[in-house]
Design a protein around this motif. Structure first.
Motif, PDB file in Angstrom:
ATOM      1  N   LYS A 180      28.253   5.018  85.209  1.00 52.20           N
ATOM      2  CA  LYS A 180      28.335   3.932  85.509  1.00 52.20           C
ATOM      3  C   LYS A 180      29.860   3.334  85.473  1.00 52.20           C
ATOM      4  CE  LYS A 180      23.650   2.738  84.238  1.00 52.20           C
ATOM      5  NZ  LYS A 180      22.802   2.047  83.078  1.00 52.20           N
ATOM      6  N   LEU A 181      30.747   4.126  84.772  1.00 54.18           N
ATOM      7  CA  LEU A 181      32.036   3.879  84.539  1.00 54.18           C
ATOM      8  C   LEU A 181      32.975   4.256  85.578  1.00 54.18           C
ATOM      9  CD1 LEU A 181      32.573   4.741  80.926  1.00 54.18           C
ATOM     10  CD2 LEU A 181      32.650   2.544  81.851  1.00 54.18           C
ATOM     11  N   TRP A 182      32.299   4.932  86.833  1.00 52.95           N
ATOM     12  CA  TRP A 182      33.313   5.656  87.821  1.00 52.95           C
ATOM     13  C   TRP A 182      34.010   4.295  88.358  1.00 52.95           C
ATOM     14  CZ3 TRP A 182      33.381   4.751  92.984  1.00 52.95           C
ATOM     15  CH2 TRP A 182      32.026   4.266  93.623  1.00 52.95           C
ATOM     16  N   VAL A 183      33.402   3.261  88.666  1.00 55.81           N
ATOM     17  CA  VAL A 183      34.106   2.033  89.264  1.00 55.81           C
ATOM     18  C   VAL A 183      34.963   1.431  88.374  1.00 55.81           C
ATOM     19  CG1 VAL A 183      33.991  -0.260  90.231  1.00 55.81           C
ATOM     20  CG2 VAL A 183      32.167   1.395  90.767  1.00 55.81           C
ATOM     21  N   PRO A 184      35.023   1.098  87.235  1.00 52.29           N
ATOM     22  CA  PRO A 184      36.015   0.592  86.236  1.00 52.29           C
ATOM     23  C   PRO A 184      37.080   1.655  86.123  1.00 52.29           C
ATOM     24  CG  PRO A 184      33.501   0.081  85.302  1.00 52.29           C
ATOM     25  CD  PRO A 184      33.769   1.164  86.499  1.00 52.29           C
ATOM     26  N   VAL A 185      36.812   2.828  85.903  1.00 54.24           N
ATOM     27  CA  VAL A 185      37.827   3.710  86.060  1.00 54.24           C
ATOM     28  C   VAL A 185      38.567   3.894  87.245  1.00 54.24           C
ATOM     29  CG1 VAL A 185      38.283   6.235  85.622  1.00 54.24           C
ATOM     30  CG2 VAL A 185      36.767   5.210  84.054  1.00 54.24           C
ATOM     31  N   ALA A 186      37.798   3.960  88.408  1.00 54.36           N
ATOM     32  CA  ALA A 186      38.782   3.867  89.605  1.00 54.36           C
ATOM     33  C   ALA A 186      39.630   2.738  89.885  1.00 54.36           C
ATOM     34  CB  ALA A 186      38.076   4.024  90.927  1.00 54.36           C
ATOM     35  N   MET A 187      39.041   1.423  89.375  1.00 47.53           N
ATOM     36  CA  MET A 187      39.754   0.241  89.307  1.00 47.53           C
ATOM     37  C   MET A 187      41.061   0.056  88.355  1.00 47.53           C
ATOM     38  SD  MET A 187      38.955  -3.720  88.559  1.00 47.53           S
ATOM     39  CE  MET A 187      38.922  -3.410  86.945  1.00 47.53           C
TER      40      MET A 187
ATOM     41  N   ARG B 253      33.332  -5.959  83.356  1.00 45.93           N
ATOM     42  CA  ARG B 253      32.823  -5.655  82.278  1.00 45.93           C
ATOM     43  C   ARG B 253      31.538  -6.307  82.253  1.00 45.93           C
ATOM     44  NH1 ARG B 253      29.937  -4.060  79.525  1.00 45.93           N
ATOM     45  NH2 ARG B 253      29.446  -4.307  77.277  1.00 45.93           N
ATOM     46  N   ARG B 254      31.364  -7.250  82.746  1.00 44.42           N
ATOM     47  CA  ARG B 254      29.813  -8.013  82.584  1.00 44.42           C
ATOM     48  C   ARG B 254      28.901  -7.650  83.639  1.00 44.42           C
ATOM     49  NH1 ARG B 254      30.721 -13.700  84.248  1.00 44.42           N
ATOM     50  NH2 ARG B 254      32.776 -13.314  85.097  1.00 44.42           N
ATOM     51  N   ARG B 255      29.447  -6.781  84.747  1.00 41.36           N
ATOM     52  CA  ARG B 255      28.672  -6.000  85.741  1.00 41.36           C
ATOM     53  C   ARG B 255      28.361  -4.582  85.375  1.00 41.36           C
ATOM     54  NH1 ARG B 255      30.792 -10.315  87.175  1.00 41.36           N
ATOM     55  NH2 ARG B 255      30.200 -11.706  88.959  1.00 41.36           N
ATOM     56  N   THR B 256      29.144  -4.019  84.304  1.00 42.69           N
ATOM     57  CA  THR B 256      28.868  -2.551  84.041  1.00 42.69           C
ATOM     58  C   THR B 256      28.027  -2.477  82.828  1.00 42.69           C
ATOM     59  OG1 THR B 256      30.952  -2.158  84.841  1.00 42.69           O
ATOM     60  CG2 THR B 256      30.113  -0.449  83.327  1.00 42.69           C
ATOM     61  N   GLN B 257      26.885  -1.758  82.909  1.00 45.70           N
ATOM     62  CA  GLN B 257      25.911  -1.685  81.898  1.00 45.70           C
ATOM     63  C   GLN B 257      26.345  -0.405  80.913  1.00 45.70           C
ATOM     64  OE1 GLN B 257      22.350  -1.348  83.832  1.00 45.70           O
ATOM     65  NE2 GLN B 257      22.050  -3.359  84.480  1.00 45.70           N
ATOM     66  N   VAL B 258      27.521  -0.479  80.412  1.00 39.18           N
ATOM     67  CA  VAL B 258      28.015   0.305  79.226  1.00 39.18           C
ATOM     68  C   VAL B 258      28.346  -0.518  78.155  1.00 39.18           C
ATOM     69  CG1 VAL B 258      29.802   1.984  78.970  1.00 39.18           C
ATOM     70  CG2 VAL B 258      28.805   1.792  81.277  1.00 39.18           C
ATOM     71  N   PRO B 259      28.012   0.160  76.840  1.00 43.35           N
ATOM     72  CA  PRO B 259      28.619  -0.727  75.710  1.00 43.35           C
ATOM     73  C   PRO B 259      30.058  -1.041  75.726  1.00 43.35           C
ATOM     74  CG  PRO B 259      27.610   1.263  74.918  1.00 43.35           C
ATOM     75  CD  PRO B 259      27.660   1.263  76.746  1.00 43.35           C
ATOM     76  N   PRO B 260      30.609  -2.179  74.942  1.00 42.28           N
ATOM     77  CA  PRO B 260      31.975  -2.469  75.092  1.00 42.28           C
ATOM     78  C   PRO B 260      32.756  -1.453  74.352  1.00 42.28           C
ATOM     79  CG  PRO B 260      30.655  -4.358  74.531  1.00 42.28           C
ATOM     80  CD  PRO B 260      29.545  -2.998  74.738  1.00 42.28           C
ATOM     81  N   SER B 261      32.219  -0.879  73.492  1.00 36.16           N
ATOM     82  CA  SER B 261      32.930   0.178  72.445  1.00 36.16           C
ATOM     83  C   SER B 261      33.235   1.420  73.357  1.00 36.16           C
ATOM     84  CB  SER B 261      32.059   0.661  71.459  1.00 36.16           C
ATOM     85  OG  SER B 261      30.803   1.084  71.387  1.00 36.16           O
ATOM     86  N   ARG B 262      32.603   1.371  74.561  1.00 38.87           N
ATOM     87  CA  ARG B 262      33.160   2.897  75.612  1.00 38.87           C
ATOM     88  C   ARG B 262      33.636   2.086  76.552  1.00 38.87           C
ATOM     89  NH1 ARG B 262      28.325   6.475  77.154  1.00 38.87           N
ATOM     90  NH2 ARG B 262      28.431   6.924  74.973  1.00 38.87           N
ATOM     91  N   TYR B 263      33.583   0.998  77.071  1.00 39.65           N
ATOM     92  CA  TYR B 263      34.083   0.609  78.201  1.00 39.65           C
ATOM     93  C   TYR B 263      35.687   0.208  78.146  1.00 39.65           C
ATOM     94  CZ  TYR B 263      35.507  -2.577  82.162  1.00 39.65           C
ATOM     95  OH  TYR B 263      35.979  -3.303  82.948  1.00 39.65           O
TER      96      TYR B 263
ATOM     97  N   GLY C 221      42.725   3.553  78.689  1.00 45.75           N
ATOM     98  CA  GLY C 221      43.100   4.897  78.981  1.00 45.75           C
ATOM     99  C   GLY C 221      43.432   5.129  80.391  1.00 45.75           C
ATOM    100  N   ALA C 222      42.595   4.567  81.303  1.00 44.25           N
ATOM    101  CA  ALA C 222      42.909   4.803  82.845  1.00 44.25           C
ATOM    102  C   ALA C 222      44.103   3.948  83.067  1.00 44.25           C
ATOM    103  CB  ALA C 222      41.394   4.447  83.614  1.00 44.25           C
ATOM    104  N   SER C 223      44.089   2.683  82.624  1.00 49.04           N
ATOM    105  CA  SER C 223      45.106   1.903  83.164  1.00 49.04           C
ATOM    106  C   SER C 223      46.648   2.791  82.581  1.00 49.04           C
ATOM    107  CB  SER C 223      45.462   0.618  82.469  1.00 49.04           C
ATOM    108  OG  SER C 223      44.264  -0.236  82.976  1.00 49.04           O
ATOM    109  N   LEU C 224      46.505   3.290  81.517  1.00 51.98           N
ATOM    110  CA  LEU C 224      48.003   3.770  81.008  1.00 51.98           C
ATOM    111  C   LEU C 224      48.189   5.117  81.637  1.00 51.98           C
ATOM    112  CD1 LEU C 224      47.303   3.064  77.143  1.00 51.98           C
ATOM    113  CD2 LEU C 224      49.102   1.957  78.784  1.00 51.98           C
ATOM    114  N   ALA C 225      47.170   5.834  82.217  1.00 56.06           N
ATOM    115  CA  ALA C 225      47.198   7.147  82.726  1.00 56.06           C
ATOM    116  C   ALA C 225      48.538   7.242  83.562  1.00 56.06           C
ATOM    117  CB  ALA C 225      45.783   7.870  83.201  1.00 56.06           C
ATOM    118  N   PRO C 226      48.702   6.348  84.622  1.00 56.50           N
ATOM    119  CA  PRO C 226      49.709   6.565  85.638  1.00 56.50           C
ATOM    120  C   PRO C 226      51.011   6.693  85.123  1.00 56.50           C
ATOM    121  CG  PRO C 226      48.101   5.250  86.717  1.00 56.50           C
ATOM    122  CD  PRO C 226      47.743   5.489  85.179  1.00 56.50           C
ATOM    123  N   PHE C 227      51.106   5.844  84.235  1.00 55.61           N
ATOM    124  CA  PHE C 227      52.571   5.612  83.336  1.00 55.61           C
ATOM    125  C   PHE C 227      52.695   6.952  82.733  1.00 55.61           C
ATOM    126  CE2 PHE C 227      54.624   4.638  79.618  1.00 55.61           C
ATOM    127  CZ  PHE C 227      56.004   4.126  79.927  1.00 55.61           C
ATOM    128  N   PHE C 228      51.933   7.510  81.919  1.00 54.56           N
ATOM    129  CA  PHE C 228      52.319   8.733  81.192  1.00 54.56           C
ATOM    130  C   PHE C 228      52.299   9.768  82.224  1.00 54.56           C
ATOM    131  CE2 PHE C 228      50.530   6.178  77.667  1.00 54.56           C
ATOM    132  CZ  PHE C 228      51.758   6.003  76.964  1.00 54.56           C
TER     133      PHE C 228
END
Length: 127
Positions: A25-32, A98-108, A114-121
């Motif tokens: 369920k995290l593939w869309v938030p990670v891609a975004m 986040r409201r549309r993804t059924q994943v706990p906030p502690s994982r989201y 990390g996905a947002s910082l990945a291109p910089f690093f």
């Protein structure tokens, strides 16, 4: 018939059984967030430049750029709108998703940050 998790949604990692459904369920938030991470290179670089020429140089942890004699006010005037604009776009997009993804906030939130910082690093590591 035994009671337990649906075997179609689990896989084995070493000795542990990990449920696969929440991670799918995290593939869309990670891609975004990977896509948002590309323009995030600009505010992250500005933050590093300000820190490296300001407080970190004052502590002796970095070397101040010898050509940087305009002071920090100019950099803050340039960087503040960039930080605010990117923070607003990133925050609104992630709160909406986040409201549309059924994943706990502690994982989201850690995964998306990390996905947002990945291109910089990745870019920082290549150059």
């Amino acid at each position: 018939m035994p009671h337990g998790p649906d075997l179609a949604h689990i896989f084995h990692v070493g000795d542990a059984i990990v449920e696969n459904a929440p991670m799918r369920k995290l593939w869309v938030p990670v891609a975004m967030n990977l896509l948002l991470g590309i323009p995030a290179i600009v505010p992250l670089f500005l933050a590093w430049y300000i820190l490296a020429n300001g407080p970190l140089a004052a502590l002796g942890w970095t070397m101040r750029d010898p050509n940087e004699n305009d002071g920090m006010l100019l950099w803050l005037v340039i960087a503040a709108p960039v930080f605010c604009l990117f923070g607003l776009v990133w925050g609104l997009a992630n709160f909406w998703l986040r409201r549309r993804t059924q994943v706990p906030p502690s994982r989201y939130w850690p995964v998306c940050a990390g996905a947002s910082l990945a291109p910089f690093f990745v870019g920082f590591g290549l150059f």
